[in-house]
Design a protein around this motif. Structure first.
Motif, short mmCIF file in Angstrom:
data_model
loop_
_atom_site.label_atom_id
_atom_site.label_comp_id
_atom_site.label_asym_id
_atom_site.label_seq_id
_atom_site.Cartn_x
_atom_site.Cartn_y
_atom_site.Cartn_z
N GLU A 91 0.84 -1.19 0.00
CA GLU A 91 0.00 0.00 0.00
C GLU A 91 0.88 1.25 0.00
O GLU A 91 1.53 1.57 1.00
CB GLU A 91 -0.90 0.00 1.24
CG GLU A 91 -2.00 1.04 1.19
CD GLU A 91 -3.07 0.71 0.17
OE1 GLU A 91 -3.50 1.63 -0.53
OE2 GLU A 91 -3.46 -0.46 0.06
N ILE A 93 1.05 4.29 0.77
CA ILE A 93 0.45 5.41 1.50
C ILE A 93 1.42 6.59 1.59
O ILE A 93 1.10 7.72 1.22
CB ILE A 93 0.04 4.96 2.92
CG1 ILE A 93 -1.00 3.83 2.84
CG2 ILE A 93 -0.52 6.14 3.71
CD1 ILE A 93 -1.35 3.22 4.17
N VAL A 96 2.17 8.36 -1.85
CA VAL A 96 1.12 9.25 -2.34
C VAL A 96 1.08 10.54 -1.53
O VAL A 96 0.99 11.64 -2.09
CB VAL A 96 -0.26 8.54 -2.29
CG1 VAL A 96 -1.38 9.52 -2.63
CG2 VAL A 96 -0.29 7.36 -3.25
N THR A 207 3.08 11.24 -8.86
CA THR A 207 2.17 12.02 -8.02
C THR A 207 2.72 13.42 -7.79
O THR A 207 1.98 14.41 -7.79
CB THR A 207 1.94 11.32 -6.67
OG1 THR A 207 1.50 9.98 -6.89
CG2 THR A 207 0.88 12.05 -5.86
N LEU A 242 -7.83 15.53 -2.11
CA LEU A 242 -6.98 14.36 -2.34
C LEU A 242 -6.13 14.01 -1.12
O LEU A 242 -6.26 12.91 -0.56
CB LEU A 242 -6.08 14.61 -3.55
CG LEU A 242 -6.79 14.74 -4.90
CD1 LEU A 242 -5.78 14.96 -6.01
CD2 LEU A 242 -7.63 13.51 -5.20
N ARG A 245 -8.24 13.81 2.43
CA ARG A 245 -9.19 12.69 2.38
C ARG A 245 -8.46 11.35 2.30
O ARG A 245 -8.89 10.37 2.90
CB ARG A 245 -10.15 12.85 1.20
CG ARG A 245 -11.20 13.94 1.39
CD ARG A 245 -12.13 14.01 0.19
NE ARG A 245 -12.91 12.79 0.07
CZ ARG A 245 -14.06 12.57 0.70
NH1 ARG A 245 -14.55 13.50 1.51
NH2 ARG A 245 -14.72 11.45 0.52
N TYR A 246 -7.38 11.33 1.55
CA TYR A 246 -6.60 10.09 1.44
C TYR A 246 -6.01 9.71 2.79
O TYR A 246 -6.07 8.55 3.21
CB TYR A 246 -5.50 10.27 0.40
CG TYR A 246 -4.68 9.01 0.16
CD1 TYR A 246 -5.17 7.98 -0.63
CD2 TYR A 246 -3.42 8.86 0.73
CE1 TYR A 246 -4.43 6.83 -0.84
CE2 TYR A 246 -2.67 7.71 0.52
CZ TYR A 246 -3.18 6.70 -0.27
OH TYR A 246 -2.44 5.57 -0.47
N ARG A 247 -5.45 10.70 3.49
CA ARG A 247 -4.89 10.43 4.82
C ARG A 247 -5.98 9.98 5.78
O ARG A 247 -5.78 9.07 6.59
CB ARG A 247 -4.19 11.68 5.36
CG ARG A 247 -2.91 12.05 4.63
CD ARG A 247 -2.20 13.21 5.31
NE ARG A 247 -1.80 12.84 6.65
CZ ARG A 247 -2.12 13.53 7.74
NH1 ARG A 247 -2.87 14.62 7.64
NH2 ARG A 247 -1.70 13.15 8.92
N LYS A 249 -8.78 8.46 5.04
CA LYS A 249 -9.23 7.12 4.68
C LYS A 249 -8.25 6.05 5.13
O LYS A 249 -8.64 5.01 5.67
CB LYS A 249 -9.42 7.04 3.16
CG LYS A 249 -9.82 5.66 2.66
CD LYS A 249 -9.91 5.63 1.14
CE LYS A 249 -10.23 4.23 0.63
NZ LYS A 249 -10.27 4.19 -0.86
N MET A 250 -6.96 6.29 4.93
CA MET A 250 -5.96 5.27 5.23
C MET A 250 -5.67 5.16 6.72
O MET A 250 -5.31 4.09 7.20
CB MET A 250 -4.66 5.56 4.46
CG MET A 250 -4.82 5.61 2.95
SD MET A 250 -5.69 4.18 2.25
CE MET A 250 -4.61 2.85 2.71
#
Length: 280
Positions: A91, A93, A96, A207, A242, A245-247, A249-250
């Motif tokens: 993953e 993480i 990204v 990215t 991005l 929200r990504y942080r 979510k993970m």
């Protein structure tokens, strides 16, 4: 399923979950062949041992046995994904997050420099290419070399803990077979980790370029002063929609908290860059 690896059946269960993480449904005979192929046929996985391991997985609700086939349950799918993430570091993480952060900050610095210095479009493009390319290349090399070193070091630590746990098994034959199987599994994992880190480094580099070039392109296409406003809004959108929200979510942390943390870090980094630029 216990996290502690105590016997051969636990090792077989882990290998089975790793195999099923790629193929959620597989024939038992084919699974046995995959395990022996993984070990380069150095050890023979007895059908009785495999059936017992599969029976334990079924009792734990991780798989269902349908005739000659086994299939992951919804819980098993999550657990197999967790094992894959733990052992394969699959993953990306950090990659990204770092790419979005570095790209956004670098893009913002190029835009502000171009705006206040009154640079032409050609000079802005040149500055963007030079700056973002150097940041992306640095991220690629750092994450590739550092990632491989860190991940393999962690994998070695995990293997030592598993070996130590297996050493308590009073059945010498089963213990040696389990340790040999585990050794071959981690040999394969080392190769997979190197491949995974190459992909992670590529993800981080692309990215970074995406997060940096997108607002710069908006800045160059729009007329003044809408170009500055539009590019800053876009950078804010990248950070909010991005990155935050990504942080969230993970890490399973509420969006409000990750958004606040992200904005603080971005603002500190931005002001620090501006101050350094002014002093220079």
């Amino acid at each position: 399923m216990s996290f502690e690896v105590q016997d051969l059946y636990d090792v077989i269960k882990i290998v089975t979950l790793l195999i099923l993480s790629k193929t959620p449904r597989i024939e038992i005979g084919k699974l046995r062949g995959r395990i022996e192929e993984l070990c380069e046929h150095r050890i023979c996985v007895e059908l009785g041992d495999l059936n017992r391991a599969l029976s334990e997985l079924a009792n734990e609700g991780l798989i269902t046995v349908k005739g000659e086939y086994i299939e992951l349950t919804s819980v098993g799918l999550k657990v197999s994904g967790d094992w894959k993430s733990l052992l394969l570091k699959s993953e990306p993480i950090l990659e990204v997050v770092a790419g979005l952060t570095d790209g956004s900050i670098t893009g913002l610095m190029v835009i502000l420099s171009s705006f206040f210095a009154g640079l032409s479009s050609k000079l802005t493009v040149f500055a963007a290419l030079l700056t973002l390319a150097s940041v992306a290349i640095t991220n690629f090399s750092s994450f590739f070399l550092g990632g491989v070193t860190e991940d393999i070091s962690e994998i070695i630590s995990v293997k030592r803990l598993m070996d130590y746990s297996l050493s308590d098994n009073p059945d010498k034959g089963q213990r040696l077979k389990a340790i040999e199987l585990l050794k071959q599994v981690f040999t394969l994992l080392n190769r997979e980790i190197q491949k995974s880190n190459i992909m992670s480094a590529v993800v981080c580099a692309f990215t970074t370029l995406f997060a940096g070039f997108t607002p710069i392109a908006v800045y160059l296409m729009l007329p003044t002063p809408y170009n500055l406003l539009g590019s800053i809004v876009l950078i804010g959108s990248i950070v909010i929609l991005l990155l935050a929200r990504y942080r969230s979510k993970m890490t399973k942390i509420p969006l409000k908290i990750t958004l606040l943390e992200t904005l603080i870090i971005i603002l500190i980094a931005t002001f620090a860059s501006i101050l350094l630029g002014i002093n220079l």
